[in-house]
Scaffold this motif. Sequence first.
Motif, short mmCIF file in Angstrom:
data_model
loop_
_atom_site.label_atom_id
_atom_site.label_comp_id
_atom_site.label_asym_id
_atom_site.label_seq_id
_atom_site.Cartn_x
_atom_site.Cartn_y
_atom_site.Cartn_z
N LYS A 189 0.88 -1.08 0.30
CA LYS A 189 -0.33 -0.06 -0.13
C LYS A 189 0.72 1.38 0.45
O LYS A 189 1.56 1.33 0.68
CB LYS A 189 -0.62 0.11 1.26
CG LYS A 189 -2.02 1.16 1.02
CD LYS A 189 -3.02 0.82 2.11
CE LYS A 189 -3.73 2.35 2.89
NZ LYS A 189 -5.23 1.57 1.55
N ASN A 190 1.09 1.72 -0.87
CA ASN A 190 2.17 3.33 -1.32
C ASN A 190 3.17 2.72 -1.17
O ASN A 190 4.22 3.33 -0.76
CB ASN A 190 1.47 4.15 -0.75
CG ASN A 190 -0.19 4.66 -1.10
OD1 ASN A 190 -0.34 4.12 -2.32
ND2 ASN A 190 -0.66 5.02 -0.08
N CYS A 191 3.48 1.68 -1.04
CA CYS A 191 4.91 1.24 -1.26
C CYS A 191 5.36 -0.55 -2.42
O CYS A 191 4.16 -0.51 -2.55
CB CYS A 191 5.77 1.22 0.35
SG CYS A 191 4.42 -0.35 0.99
N LYS B 291 13.08 6.99 -5.25
CA LYS B 291 12.13 6.78 -5.64
C LYS B 291 11.87 5.36 -6.65
O LYS B 291 10.75 4.32 -7.45
CB LYS B 291 10.75 6.97 -5.64
CG LYS B 291 10.64 7.56 -4.64
CD LYS B 291 9.71 9.05 -4.08
CE LYS B 291 8.30 9.30 -4.69
NZ LYS B 291 7.92 10.92 -5.16
N LEU C 1 8.44 3.79 -7.09
CA LEU C 1 6.64 4.19 -6.75
C LEU C 1 6.44 5.56 -7.50
O LEU C 1 7.53 6.20 -8.42
CB LEU C 1 6.82 4.95 -5.57
CG LEU C 1 6.88 4.19 -4.16
CD1 LEU C 1 7.53 5.14 -2.78
CD2 LEU C 1 6.12 3.10 -3.88
N ASP D 255 2.44 9.90 -7.86
CA ASP D 255 1.49 9.68 -6.47
C ASP D 255 1.66 8.89 -5.88
O ASP D 255 0.38 8.48 -5.01
CB ASP D 255 0.02 9.99 -7.54
CG ASP D 255 -0.09 10.38 -8.44
OD1 ASP D 255 -0.85 9.74 -9.89
OD2 ASP D 255 -0.10 11.23 -8.54
N ASN D 256 2.78 8.43 -5.53
CA ASN D 256 3.50 7.59 -4.93
C ASN D 256 2.48 6.15 -5.05
O ASN D 256 2.34 5.71 -3.65
CB ASN D 256 3.66 7.84 -3.63
CG ASN D 256 4.74 8.71 -3.01
OD1 ASN D 256 5.31 9.01 -3.66
ND2 ASN D 256 4.16 9.85 -2.41
N LYS D 257 1.91 6.25 -5.95
CA LYS D 257 1.44 4.18 -6.32
C LYS D 257 2.58 3.97 -6.72
O LYS D 257 3.59 4.06 -7.52
CB LYS D 257 0.63 4.55 -7.56
CG LYS D 257 -0.60 5.47 -6.65
CD LYS D 257 -1.89 4.23 -6.34
CE LYS D 257 -3.18 5.36 -5.01
NZ LYS D 257 -1.94 6.04 -4.15
N ASP E 109 -2.21 -4.42 -0.51
CA ASP E 109 -2.44 -3.26 0.68
C ASP E 109 -1.75 -4.14 1.36
O ASP E 109 -2.69 -3.06 2.77
CB ASP E 109 -4.01 -3.13 0.53
CG ASP E 109 -4.64 -2.04 -0.05
OD1 ASP E 109 -5.98 -2.06 -0.87
OD2 ASP E 109 -3.88 -1.49 -1.37
N GLU F 124 1.04 -2.65 4.28
CA GLU F 124 1.55 -1.78 5.28
C GLU F 124 3.78 -2.36 4.21
O GLU F 124 4.00 -3.36 4.23
CB GLU F 124 1.83 -2.10 6.43
CG GLU F 124 0.36 -1.41 6.92
CD GLU F 124 0.00 0.28 6.14
OE1 GLU F 124 0.74 1.07 6.08
OE2 GLU F 124 -1.20 0.59 5.27
N THR G 159 9.64 4.03 0.62
CA THR G 159 7.75 4.18 0.87
C THR G 159 8.71 5.94 0.60
O THR G 159 9.38 6.42 0.36
CB THR G 159 8.11 4.14 2.45
OG1 THR G 159 8.74 4.77 2.93
CG2 THR G 159 7.83 2.39 3.00
N PRO G 160 7.08 6.29 0.54
CA PRO G 160 7.35 7.73 0.22
C PRO G 160 8.26 8.59 1.03
O PRO G 160 9.09 9.93 1.05
CB PRO G 160 5.72 8.51 0.39
CG PRO G 160 4.68 7.44 0.03
CD PRO G 160 6.04 6.06 0.52
#
Lengths: 222, 243
Positions: free
Chosen positions: A35-37, A66, A130, A133-135, A174, A176, A208-209
Amino acid sequence: NKTSFRYYYYINYLYLPNMSILEYNGGAVIAMAGKNCVGICSDLRLGAQFQTVSRDFKKVFKVTDKLYVGLTGLATDILSVDQLLQFRCNMYKLRENREIKPEAFSALLSTLLYEKRFGPWFCEPVVAGLTADNKPFLSGMDLIGAPVFGSDFVVSGTCTANLHGMCESLYRPDMEPEELFEVLAQCLLAAVDRDAISGWGALVHIITPEGVITKKLRSRQD
Amino acid sequence: LKSTTATSIMGDMNFSLTTFNKTGKLMQIEYALVRVQQGKMALGIKAKNGVVIATDRKVSSVLVDSNEYQKIQSITPTTGIVYAGMGPDFRVIVRNARKAAQKYYLTYREIQPVSQVVKESALLMQEYTQSGGVRPFGVSCLVAGYDDDGPQLFQVDPSGSSFGWKATAIGKNYVNAKNFLERRYDDEVELDDAVHIALLTLRESFEGQMDENNVEVGIVTAEDRIFRILTPAEVKDYLDEAN
């Protein structure tokens, strides 16, 4: 024993003809989305057929904060392609005054490999990064640049069947960063344990962001 | 009478025709700029949410048949270009820029950013000031586009120098036009107002009656980032409002 001593030398001078050039050095890489990583990890073995030469040979390289790329296959080509990519991305940054995006990098890598269509680089890369949009962005390629864009995971190496099996079983969407790390590590370790020419430790990066978390795994040293 | 054709070839070597004079100038480039100033006016204005470029497209006589020739051309879906000077030279630059943009897309699967489009054209124009047997391009170009850095407007000269502008004019009467623009421009101008100002500026130097058929206007907006030429009907709407 003189006979077994000579036999040992014979094995090391013999190149097994039914071994693919992509399997000479051994290795395995997985990239997985959370999820965003994203996570990307490789084993650390470098061998000459069945003889292990190094247990510190990293196969994942940083492109930007990234964006990471993992390469499996012939070790000399892993190093050459990484150096070429560094060159191309440095020139890109100087010309365009910005870092390259994962989608553009994947396209660049694809073109770079296809340019050698009839005398290819013997490496099969995996791109993990990433987006703006950090997707998560994942792509894997064969040695001539045919890309596949994964939404969950992409794998490469001498034990792709094992890697695919482990990822299919353990992956869930998703995750973490902490969960992603666990799943990624377990997938790689279990897969390379059933492959003679991969393993000897692993290195995992979770992008990760906020930053990149890197952990070295000590695994079965055989 | 002495022959005045310039040959710069000596054996296998091909020398440049553009050389410095004692005062440090490259006269061929100066002369190219003179040619640019004789060309029909082109101007551009960068707005907060887009860019507009416009040019005088008056035909020389009522006997001219087709109005289909476009002066404003697009290089990428998000970037357009217009010129002042020699049309044929402009076509070469457009061809080259388009090919370079496609090559970029082939490698990166990303539309070439405006600043990179400009760099390609500038590079080409500079090459023609330092290569054997060629002359500089007789055009200055205005490049308008939208990318991740927002709306941008650039000018590229025969020398190969490029500059970013908020608003500018090139070609005939460009000095008056730039003064006009200086008075009217502000950083917060919206694209619709920018188009008005562009048309008003064109009209200042226009010989005869200006209508939707003898001007050409191209815009790129923030919403869709697509560069397109306005239809005569759209230009007429803007002109009617300006009146």
